[in-house]
Design a protein around this motif. Structure first.
Motif, PDB file in Angstrom:
ATOM      1  N   ALA A   9       0.807  -1.138  -0.119  1.00  0.00           N
ATOM      2  CA  ALA A   9      -0.057   0.077   0.136  1.00  0.00           C
ATOM      3  C   ALA A   9       0.880   1.227  -0.081  1.00  0.00           C
ATOM      4  O   ALA A   9       2.056   1.350   0.549  1.00  0.00           O
ATOM      5  CB  ALA A   9      -0.790   0.003   1.115  1.00  0.00           C
ATOM      6  N   GLU A  19      -4.131   9.491   2.647  1.00  0.00           N
ATOM      7  CA  GLU A  19      -4.934   8.605   1.887  1.00  0.00           C
ATOM      8  C   GLU A  19      -3.998   7.179   1.435  1.00  0.00           C
ATOM      9  O   GLU A  19      -2.970   7.283   1.201  1.00  0.00           O
ATOM     10  CB  GLU A  19      -5.095   9.401   0.490  1.00  0.00           C
ATOM     11  CG  GLU A  19      -6.160   8.538  -0.462  1.00  0.00           C
ATOM     12  CD  GLU A  19      -6.306   9.388  -1.642  1.00  0.00           C
ATOM     13  OE1 GLU A  19      -5.592   9.220  -2.590  1.00  0.00           O
ATOM     14  OE2 GLU A  19      -7.203  10.372  -1.705  1.00  0.00           O
ATOM     15  N   HIS A  21      -3.684   3.689  -0.280  1.00  0.00           N
ATOM     16  CA  HIS A  21      -4.135   3.018  -1.779  1.00  0.00           C
ATOM     17  C   HIS A  21      -3.495   1.531  -1.813  1.00  0.00           C
ATOM     18  O   HIS A  21      -2.163   1.485  -1.829  1.00  0.00           O
ATOM     19  CB  HIS A  21      -3.961   3.934  -2.885  1.00  0.00           C
ATOM     20  CG  HIS A  21      -4.424   3.313  -4.167  1.00  0.00           C
ATOM     21  ND1 HIS A  21      -4.309   3.977  -5.288  1.00  0.00           N
ATOM     22  CD2 HIS A  21      -5.511   2.134  -4.230  1.00  0.00           C
ATOM     23  CE1 HIS A  21      -5.002   3.397  -6.464  1.00  0.00           C
ATOM     24  NE2 HIS A  21      -5.734   2.248  -5.603  1.00  0.00           N
ATOM     25  N   HIS A  23      -3.067  -0.887  -4.409  1.00  0.00           N
ATOM     26  CA  HIS A  23      -3.469  -0.939  -5.682  1.00  0.00           C
ATOM     27  C   HIS A  23      -3.888  -2.336  -6.266  1.00  0.00           C
ATOM     28  O   HIS A  23      -4.882  -2.436  -6.937  1.00  0.00           O
ATOM     29  CB  HIS A  23      -2.151  -0.443  -6.513  1.00  0.00           C
ATOM     30  CG  HIS A  23      -1.750   0.756  -6.418  1.00  0.00           C
ATOM     31  ND1 HIS A  23      -2.269   1.807  -6.942  1.00  0.00           N
ATOM     32  CD2 HIS A  23      -0.829   1.373  -5.323  1.00  0.00           C
ATOM     33  CE1 HIS A  23      -2.003   2.834  -6.806  1.00  0.00           C
ATOM     34  NE2 HIS A  23      -0.894   2.528  -5.820  1.00  0.00           N
ATOM     35  N   ASP A  26      -7.444  -2.394  -5.502  1.00  0.00           N
ATOM     36  CA  ASP A  26      -8.223  -1.126  -6.092  1.00  0.00           C
ATOM     37  C   ASP A  26      -8.921  -0.406  -5.175  1.00  0.00           C
ATOM     38  O   ASP A  26     -10.331  -0.061  -5.529  1.00  0.00           O
ATOM     39  CB  ASP A  26      -8.642  -1.589  -7.693  1.00  0.00           C
ATOM     40  CG  ASP A  26      -9.027  -0.021  -8.229  1.00  0.00           C
ATOM     41  OD1 ASP A  26      -8.443   0.642  -8.188  1.00  0.00           O
ATOM     42  OD2 ASP A  26     -10.298  -0.154  -9.142  1.00  0.00           O
ATOM     43  N   ARG A  27      -8.545   0.008  -3.911  1.00  0.00           N
ATOM     44  CA  ARG A  27      -9.114   0.333  -3.035  1.00  0.00           C
ATOM     45  C   ARG A  27      -8.541   1.431  -2.287  1.00  0.00           C
ATOM     46  O   ARG A  27      -7.162   1.314  -2.029  1.00  0.00           O
ATOM     47  CB  ARG A  27      -9.715  -0.814  -1.862  1.00  0.00           C
ATOM     48  CG  ARG A  27     -10.779  -1.768  -2.248  1.00  0.00           C
ATOM     49  CD  ARG A  27     -12.107  -1.114  -2.722  1.00  0.00           C
ATOM     50  NE  ARG A  27     -13.226  -2.006  -2.794  1.00  0.00           N
ATOM     51  CZ  ARG A  27     -13.411  -2.783  -4.016  1.00  0.00           C
ATOM     52  NH1 ARG A  27     -12.712  -2.758  -5.038  1.00  0.00           N
ATOM     53  NH2 ARG A  27     -14.456  -3.459  -3.816  1.00  0.00           N
ATOM     54  N   VAL A  28      -9.354   2.311  -1.700  1.00  0.00           N
ATOM     55  CA  VAL A  28      -8.607   3.425  -0.838  1.00  0.00           C
ATOM     56  C   VAL A  28      -9.281   3.900   0.576  1.00  0.00           C
ATOM     57  O   VAL A  28     -10.508   3.593   0.581  1.00  0.00           O
ATOM     58  CB  VAL A  28      -8.662   4.494  -1.627  1.00  0.00           C
ATOM     59  CG1 VAL A  28      -8.043   5.927  -0.905  1.00  0.00           C
ATOM     60  CG2 VAL A  28      -7.923   4.725  -3.045  1.00  0.00           C
ATOM     61  N   THR A  29      -8.384   4.104   1.632  1.00  0.00           N
ATOM     62  CA  THR A  29      -8.984   4.365   2.752  1.00  0.00           C
ATOM     63  C   THR A  29      -8.244   5.404   3.030  1.00  0.00           C
ATOM     64  O   THR A  29      -7.381   6.097   2.697  1.00  0.00           O
ATOM     65  CB  THR A  29      -9.031   3.110   3.748  1.00  0.00           C
ATOM     66  OG1 THR A  29     -10.004   3.679   4.882  1.00  0.00           O
ATOM     67  CG2 THR A  29      -7.586   2.879   4.202  1.00  0.00           C
ATOM     68  N   GLN A  30      -8.620   6.003   4.231  1.00  0.00           N
ATOM     69  CA  GLN A  30      -7.957   7.248   5.131  1.00  0.00           C
ATOM     70  C   GLN A  30      -7.547   7.209   6.400  1.00  0.00           C
ATOM     71  O   GLN A  30      -8.385   6.288   6.828  1.00  0.00           O
ATOM     72  CB  GLN A  30      -8.939   8.441   4.874  1.00  0.00           C
ATOM     73  CG  GLN A  30      -9.062   8.932   3.447  1.00  0.00           C
ATOM     74  CD  GLN A  30      -9.885  10.059   3.170  1.00  0.00           C
ATOM     75  OE1 GLN A  30     -10.946  10.522   4.290  1.00  0.00           O
ATOM     76  NE2 GLN A  30      -9.508  11.091   2.388  1.00  0.00           N
ATOM     77  N   ALA A  41      -5.144   0.235   6.787  1.00  0.00           N
ATOM     78  CA  ALA A  41      -4.760  -0.536   5.508  1.00  0.00           C
ATOM     79  C   ALA A  41      -4.961  -1.921   5.903  1.00  0.00           C
ATOM     80  O   ALA A  41      -5.789  -2.616   4.825  1.00  0.00           O
ATOM     81  CB  ALA A  41      -3.293  -0.479   5.360  1.00  0.00           C
TER      82      ALA A  41
END
Length: 131
Positions: A9, A19, A21, A23, A26-30, A41
């Protein structure tokens, strides 16, 4: 127990938030704080895969803003080159002192090169120790 799945990540700062990511998923969190990035993560991967968080490992890399990494790499390369040049200059200084010392006194060599007699002696001693 199922084999742990591993993911990479990248986390970078976006305003006040980090942020994160993954890859491959194909997901994102904060995360609002650096210390929460790893947990967020891991939780993201576990939720997406519908598994227990203990079944995933996420290796997070913090990415600095802008061109910082490019500048950092150039700075490291510059330092490495400077060290190489310093070593080359030191070796040549010792060689010059050794060459001049064959025909001239320490005092004469010092005056010719604009250095102290102590420095001439040091350079001669270093040359002798390296042989």
């Amino acid at each position: 127990m199922p084999q742990k799945r591993e993911f990479e990540a990248i986390a970078h700062k976006e305003g006040k938030w980090w942020e994160i990511h993954i890859h491959e998923l194909d997901r994102v969190t904060q995360a609002s704080r650096t210390k929460d990035i790893q947990a967020m993560a891991t939780d993201l991967a576990a939720v997406v895969l519908d598994v227990d968080p203990d079944e995933v490992t996420v290796h997070v890399t913090l990415r600095p803003p802008g061109d910082v990494m490019e500048r950092w790499s150039q700075a490291r390369a510059d330092l490495e080159r400077a060290q190489e040049l310093s070593a080359k200059g030191a070796a040549e200084s010792r060689a010059i002192v050794a060459e001049l010392s064959k025909d001239f006194t320490i005092t004469e060599v010092a005056r010719m090169l604009g250095i102290s007699t102590q420095r001439v002696s040091q350079l001669k001693a270093k040359k002798a120790n390296e042989a």
